[in-house]
Enzyme design. Structure first.
Site, mmCIF file in Angstrom:
data_model
loop_
_atom_site.group_PDB
_atom_site.id
_atom_site.type_symbol
_atom_site.label_atom_id
_atom_site.label_comp_id
_atom_site.label_asym_id
_atom_site.label_seq_id
_atom_site.Cartn_x
_atom_site.Cartn_y
_atom_site.Cartn_z
ATOM 1 N N HIS A 1 0.841 -1.191 0.000
ATOM 2 C CA HIS A 1 0.000 0.000 0.000
ATOM 3 C C HIS A 1 0.879 1.244 0.000
ATOM 4 O O HIS A 1 1.939 1.273 0.644
ATOM 5 C CB HIS A 1 -0.919 0.015 1.214
ATOM 6 N N GLU B 1 0.779 4.172 1.416
ATOM 7 C CA GLU B 1 1.149 4.797 2.687
ATOM 8 C C GLU B 1 2.034 3.908 3.548
ATOM 9 O O GLU B 1 2.921 4.395 4.249
ATOM 10 C CB GLU B 1 -0.078 5.293 3.469
ATOM 11 N N CYS C 1 -5.820 1.920 5.723
ATOM 12 C CA CYS C 1 -6.375 0.711 6.331
ATOM 13 C C CYS C 1 -5.713 0.502 7.695
ATOM 14 O O CYS C 1 -4.816 1.258 8.095
ATOM 15 C CB CYS C 1 -6.135 -0.490 5.419
ATOM 16 N N CYS D 1 -1.920 0.229 7.382
ATOM 17 C CA CYS D 1 -1.271 1.501 7.062
ATOM 18 C C CYS D 1 -1.374 2.487 8.218
ATOM 19 O O CYS D 1 -0.424 3.232 8.481
ATOM 20 C CB CYS D 1 -1.869 2.081 5.794
#
Length: 162
Positions: free
Chosen positions: A61, A63, A91, A94
């Site tokens: 992801h 981030e 999420c 993250c």
């Protein structure tokens, strides 16, 4: 934590810059997510596209990868005064990375629940519909959260992708 959705024009520009990174990620064959790290003085320090491909990294992801890079380059004392601008709400994984890296402020566009409505149960994005505020509230230090904002613009990045 701040629940305000009022952004300055400069902050809107920075959030939209994360959309540009997300669009670039999609052009490069990845999922349309992007994140940028901004220093205390408003300078963009780093940006990161989603990094799912080429290795099919489910933890790639934008981030999370950005926080790994940031924590290797900057001290937590500096990162506490930084802001991460993200095309979608972080999420749980993250949010944990943001917390552990020490970033003090999060501004995101589309919420996890909005993302879940768009992606459904796609095997490459089985969205965790858990607000990042819940993750941060479990921590021992404050993380300011602003979002969702500009969510319709962010959602447009996902049209036809999932």
């Amino acid at each position: 934590m701040t629940n305000s959705t009022n952004l300055t024009p400069g902050e809107e520009t920075l959030l939209r810059q994360s959309f540009e990174v997300a669009a670039r990620a999609h052009r490069n064959g990845n999922h349309p997510f992007g994140a940028i790290l901004v220093g205390p003085d408003g300078t963009v320090l780093m940006e990161q596209e989603n990094a799912y491909n080429p290795l099919h990294d489910m933890t790639g992801h934008a981030e999370r990868v950005l926080m790994t890079r940031a924590s290797q380059q900057y001290e937590p004392g500096f990162l506490k005064d930084c802001t991460i601008y993200i095309s979608a709400e972080p999420c749980a994984m993250c949010a944990g990375a943001i917390y552990w890296a020490g970033v003090g402020r999060v501004v995101y566009a589309m919420s996890e629940s909005q993302l879940k409505d768009i992606t459904g149960n796609h095997p490459e994005n089985p969205t965790l519909d858990l607000a990042c505020r819940v993750v941060f509230e479990a921590g021992q230090r404050k993380v300011e959260v602003i979002g969702p904002v500009l969510s319709e613009e962010a959602a447009a990045l996902h049209v036809g992708v999932w």
